[in-house]
Structures are given as structure tokens and as C-alpha cells.
Enzyme design. Structure first.
Site, PDB file in Angstrom:
ATOM      1  N   TYR A 141     -28.561 -15.767 -20.018  1.00  0.00           N
ATOM      2  CA  TYR A 141     -29.474 -16.646 -20.753  1.00  0.00           C
ATOM      3  C   TYR A 141     -30.029 -15.971 -22.006  1.00  0.00           C
ATOM      4  O   TYR A 141     -31.079 -16.358 -22.508  1.00  0.00           O
ATOM      5  CB  TYR A 141     -30.638 -17.092 -19.853  1.00  0.00           C
ATOM      6  CG  TYR A 141     -30.212 -17.961 -18.663  1.00  0.00           C
ATOM      7  CD1 TYR A 141     -28.880 -18.270 -18.448  1.00  0.00           C
ATOM      8  CD2 TYR A 141     -31.147 -18.463 -17.780  1.00  0.00           C
ATOM      9  CE1 TYR A 141     -28.489 -19.052 -17.374  1.00  0.00           C
ATOM     10  CE2 TYR A 141     -30.768 -19.252 -16.704  1.00  0.00           C
ATOM     11  CZ  TYR A 141     -29.429 -19.541 -16.507  1.00  0.00           C
ATOM     12  OH  TYR A 141     -29.046 -20.327 -15.448  1.00  0.00           O
ATOM     13  N   LYS A 202     -22.280  -8.634  -9.127  1.00  0.00           N
ATOM     14  CA  LYS A 202     -20.862  -8.922  -8.905  1.00  0.00           C
ATOM     15  C   LYS A 202     -20.090  -7.807  -9.613  1.00  0.00           C
ATOM     16  O   LYS A 202     -19.246  -8.041 -10.489  1.00  0.00           O
ATOM     17  CB  LYS A 202     -20.525 -10.317  -9.458  1.00  0.00           C
ATOM     18  CG  LYS A 202     -19.117 -10.773  -9.208  1.00  0.00           C
ATOM     19  CD  LYS A 202     -18.861 -11.219  -7.777  1.00  0.00           C
ATOM     20  CE  LYS A 202     -17.394 -11.572  -7.586  1.00  0.00           C
ATOM     21  NZ  LYS A 202     -17.080 -11.995  -6.209  1.00  0.00           N
ATOM     22  N   ASP A 235     -21.697 -13.731  -4.350  1.00  0.00           N
ATOM     23  CA  ASP A 235     -21.045 -14.765  -3.546  1.00  0.00           C
ATOM     24  C   ASP A 235     -21.292 -14.514  -2.058  1.00  0.00           C
ATOM     25  O   ASP A 235     -21.651 -15.408  -1.300  1.00  0.00           O
ATOM     26  CB  ASP A 235     -19.543 -14.845  -3.854  1.00  0.00           C
ATOM     27  CG  ASP A 235     -18.856 -13.498  -3.823  1.00  0.00           C
ATOM     28  OD1 ASP A 235     -19.551 -12.459  -3.796  1.00  0.00           O
ATOM     29  OD2 ASP A 235     -17.603 -13.467  -3.804  1.00  0.00           O
ATOM     30  N   ASP A 259     -31.471 -17.398 -11.014  1.00  0.00           N
ATOM     31  CA  ASP A 259     -31.738 -18.831 -11.158  1.00  0.00           C
ATOM     32  C   ASP A 259     -31.090 -19.581  -9.987  1.00  0.00           C
ATOM     33  O   ASP A 259     -31.716 -20.418  -9.333  1.00  0.00           O
ATOM     34  CB  ASP A 259     -31.156 -19.305 -12.508  1.00  0.00           C
ATOM     35  CG  ASP A 259     -31.557 -20.722 -12.858  1.00  0.00           C
ATOM     36  OD1 ASP A 259     -32.518 -21.239 -12.264  1.00  0.00           O
ATOM     37  OD2 ASP A 259     -30.908 -21.314 -13.744  1.00  0.00           O
ATOM     38  N   ASP A 263     -32.960 -21.111  -6.137  1.00  0.00           N
ATOM     39  CA  ASP A 263     -32.891 -22.493  -5.636  1.00  0.00           C
ATOM     40  C   ASP A 263     -32.349 -22.518  -4.207  1.00  0.00           C
ATOM     41  O   ASP A 263     -32.833 -23.277  -3.361  1.00  0.00           O
ATOM     42  CB  ASP A 263     -32.003 -23.363  -6.534  1.00  0.00           C
ATOM     43  CG  ASP A 263     -32.776 -23.975  -7.718  1.00  0.00           C
ATOM     44  OD1 ASP A 263     -33.882 -23.500  -8.015  1.00  0.00           O
ATOM     45  OD2 ASP A 263     -32.257 -24.918  -8.344  1.00  0.00           O
TER      46      ASP A 263
HETATM   47  C1  IPM Z   1     -35.684 -22.437 -13.654  1.00  0.00           C
HETATM   48  C2  IPM Z   1     -35.001 -23.524 -14.431  1.00  0.00           C
HETATM   49  C3  IPM Z   1     -34.882 -23.066 -15.878  1.00  0.00           C
HETATM   50  C4  IPM Z   1     -34.023 -21.825 -15.894  1.00  0.00           C
HETATM   51  C5  IPM Z   1     -34.315 -24.112 -16.840  1.00  0.00           C
HETATM   52  C6  IPM Z   1     -35.117 -25.366 -16.837  1.00  0.00           C
HETATM   53  C7  IPM Z   1     -34.183 -23.574 -18.227  1.00  0.00           C
HETATM   54  O1  IPM Z   1     -33.768 -23.807 -13.867  1.00  0.00           O
HETATM   55  O2  IPM Z   1     -36.801 -22.057 -14.034  1.00  0.00           O
HETATM   56  O3  IPM Z   1     -35.138 -21.980 -12.668  1.00  0.00           O
HETATM   57  O4  IPM Z   1     -32.806 -21.918 -15.879  1.00  0.00           O
HETATM   58  O5  IPM Z   1     -34.563 -20.759 -15.904  1.00  0.00           O
HETATM   59 MG    MG Z   2     -33.567 -22.939 -11.916  1.00  0.00          MG
END
Ligand code: IPM
Ligand code: MG
Length: 368
Positions: A141, A202, A235, A259, A263
């Protein structure tokens, strides 16, 4: 005069609703602050062609920390089409303001705790209590992307392997950023009585970038002999996390992997309705629910505000207001355990504000 100055950035979609819910709880716990509103996000981009205007950056520089709701982000082409017609044609490109904010303010730690609150029917398994440390300023990023490789690319050896019509994203990893995120993870582990740090990479394929990250992680780990250290391929850990989530404690990794992994971990403790984040730098921090702006739910007042309320709790911890933070966390725990207030993701019909009110009531019950 209020003791704290908080930049208040509700953003788009459900952001304002969940922020309002968190405000109820902050007020109920007796947190004394001035909240200074700022513009950020998609609507701001549509109007001004800038999702993070200079005046918002000045606001951030003039406050103790920031509280952020959510923003809508869209791919660049879709964004350009929706820009104010007067601004179209200026060649303005949309970039996620949250990513930019993390970079501009050097908020290099993205701290994402995932704890299974007892009694939450959505828990994947009871007892899960892990924390993800995501590097927040570089990696995939870092913001260097090309729709097509520039001609100069082909002057670099081995670049001929890149097709002329390829889009390119550069992933840059530095030793400094790797060391400081791993150091932050170990320091946290030491201060919070955690037993183990797992570095995720990785390195068998991404030999240069992940190789460097892993090497940095190993060198920091050597300074913390009392905390166990292990590493895992990204992975493989996705599989092991599902197989044996209780094995994990503190996970530290690079930006994109963090990221994704955060999740995955969020889902194991009830989903994004419970997942909260701190973007932490040396002297400044931005707190937010991990979820996005959920445009399809905007205005319906039904999203779960607990993630945002827990982000407020984390903000209080960071400001040193530990007692108030602890009270919010136990109030949230009581509301979940009682199971009477349940938003739609929890199988109920409690509204966003009612959920916040339930937390406020539990704060009262929890008074000694
Ligand atoms: C997060 C989100 C953000 C990221 C997006 C909205 C840019 O997915 O905070 O996890 O990728 O960091
Ligand atoms: Mg995210």
C-alpha cells in the site's frame, strides 16, 4: 476547558451513525473532551476533488488524536466519473484518505485486537484472544502504482519479464519499518503479559521483501528472550488460524497481509461488528472501527456500533484513561453476555443507538 481535543471524522455511509453511538458512550463514561469535526472521504472527494483536504490535516496536527468513522473508497476510474463536473478534467486521482492519513502522520502501527467476548453466539470458538499488528505505512500500500510500466522500467535488468501491457503495483519493504512494527508487537506483548509473537510472511516466494521482513523480525525477537517467537507463511497461517485459533497470541505482519488477516481474525470473534483498530504513531493516533462505510446500510441505523464503541475504548487507553476504558470494555462484555440487545448481525433487531444505550445502561450497572 475540556482536557482533550479530539479530531472527529465521521466520514461517509454509516460512519456518522456509529460515531454518534460511540459519542453517547464516551459522554456516559464521563470523558471530558472537545470534539472538533473534520471532513474526510468520498463525499468530500466528490465535492472538492480531495478526500483528505489540507484543513483536515491541520486539524489533525492541532489535536491530541482523531476518531474516525468510515469512508467509501472506489477504484480510481469509478471515482473520477463521480467527481464534481467542474473538477473533472483536472486529472485528479482518488487515493484512499485513510491510507494517506496513516502515511502522512506516520501512524506505523495498525493495532487490531480480536477477542471473543464470552457469550457472543457469533464466536467461532470461545477463548480466542489475539492481536494483529499490521505495518501501516509501506508494503503493497506504499502508493506506487502504474497503469502501464514506464519505458524506463525496461532499462532495469530482469524487467523484460514484465509484459508491456501490465499494470504494476510496487511493494516496498524497509528494515526500519519492519523493525519498528515488530518492536511494537514485542513491546505490547511484554507490557500485556502475552506469551508469543508470530511473524507472518511469504519469504519462500517474496524472497527480497518478505525475506527482509523476516530477518528484521528475527533480530528484534532476539532482544525479547522471554517471549516466544515463531514465523509462518501467510497462506499456511490462514489455515492454521481456522484449525487452531487458540494457538495464536500476537501476530505481526506487513501491510497487505495484515489487512487480509485482520478481517479473517475479526470473523472469528463475531465479524466486523466487533473489530476495531488503532492507527498509532509516536505522538498521534487515529482510532476507527475496522469496517467500511457499508453504503447499503447507510441511514438505516441498524449496523452494530460495538466496533466503534470499542475503538473509543482503545482511544481512552491510549490517552491514559485506563479506568474509563476498562469500564467501557466490561459494559460491552455485559451487554453481549446478557444477549438482550442484539443488532441484525447478532440475529436481533436492536438499532445502532439502542445498542449504544444498552452499553450506557450497563456502564451504570457496573458502577461500584
Ligand atoms: C482497512 C481497510 C482499508 C485498508 C481500506 C478502506 C483502505 O480495508 O482499514 O482494513 O485497506 O487499510
Ligand atoms: Mg481491511
Amino acid at each position: 476547558m475540556s482536557s482533550y481535543r479530539i479530531a472527529w471524522l465521521p466520514g461517509d455511509g454509516v460512519g456518522p451513525e456509529v460515531c454518534a453511538a460511540a459519542r453517547l458512550v464516551l459522554d456516559a463514561v464521563g470523558f471530558d473532551a472537545a470534539y472538533l469535526p473534520g471532513d474526510i472521504g468520498w463525499e468530500c472527494w466528490r465535492r472538492e476533488g480531495d478526500a483528505l483536504p489540507e484543513r483536515t490535516l491541520s486539524l489533525l496536527r492541532a489535536t491530541d488524536c482523531a476518531f474516525f468513522g468510515a469512508i467509501t473508497s472506489k477504484p480510481a476510474a469509478a471515482a473520477a466519473r463521480e467527481l464534481d463536473p467542474v473538477l473533472q478534467g483536472l486529472g485528479l486521482t482518488y487515493r484512499s484518505p485513510i491510507v494517506r492519513m496513516r502515511q502522512l502522520l506516520d501512524l506505523y502501527v495498525c493495532l487490531r485486537p480480536c477477542r471473543a467476548f464470552p457469550g457472543n453466539a457469533l464466536n467461532y470458538r470461545d477463548g480466542i484472544d489475539l492481536v494483529v499488528f499490521r505495518e501501516n505505512t509501506e508494503g503493497m500500500y506504499c502508493g506506487v502504482e502504474f497503469d502501464r510500466p514506464p519505458e524506463e522500467f525496461y532499462a532495469v535488468p530482469r524487467m523484460h519479464a514484465v509484459p508491456r501491457d501490465a499494470a504494476i503495483s510496487l511493494r516496498s519493504i524497509t528494515r526500519r519499518a519492519s523493525e519498528r512494527i515488530v518492536e511494537a508487537a514485542f513491546r505490547y506483548a511484554a507490557e500485556h503479559g502475552r506469551r508469543k509473537v508470530t511473524a507472518v510472511h511469504k519469504a519462500n516466494v517474496l524472497r527480497s521483501t518478505c525475506g527482509l521482513f523476516l530477518e528484521a523480525a528475527e533480530s528484534v525477537a532476539a532482544r525479547y528472550p522471554r517471549i516466544q517467537f515463531e514465523s509462518a507463511n501467510v497462506d499456511a497461517i490462514c489455515m492454521w488460524l481456522l484449525k487452531n485459533p487458540l494457538h495464536y497470541d500476537v501476530i505481526v505482519t506487513t501491510n497487505l497481509f495484515g489487512d487480509i488477516l485482520s478481517d479473517l481474525c475479526a470473523q472469528m470473534v463475531g465479524g466486523l461488528g466487533f473489530a476495531y483498530s488503532g492507527n498509532l504513531g509516536e505522538g498521534y493516533a487515529v482510532f476507527e472501527p475496522t469496517h467500511g462505510s457499508a453504503p447499503k446500510y447507510a441511514g438505516q441505523r441498524r449496523v452494530n456500533p460495538l466496533a466503534t464503541i470499542l475503538a473509543a475504548k482503545m482511544m481512552l487507553e491510549w490517552l491514559g484513561e485506563r479506568d474509563k476504558a476498562r469500564r467501557i470494555e466490561s459494559a460491552v462484555g455485559r451487554v453481549i453476555a446478557q444477549g438482550r440487545a442484539r443488532t441484525y448481525d447478532m440475529g436481533g433487531q436492536t438499532s445502532t443507538l439502542e445498542m449504544a444505550e444498552a452499553v450506557c445502561a450497563a456502564l451504570e450497572d457496573g458502577r461500584d
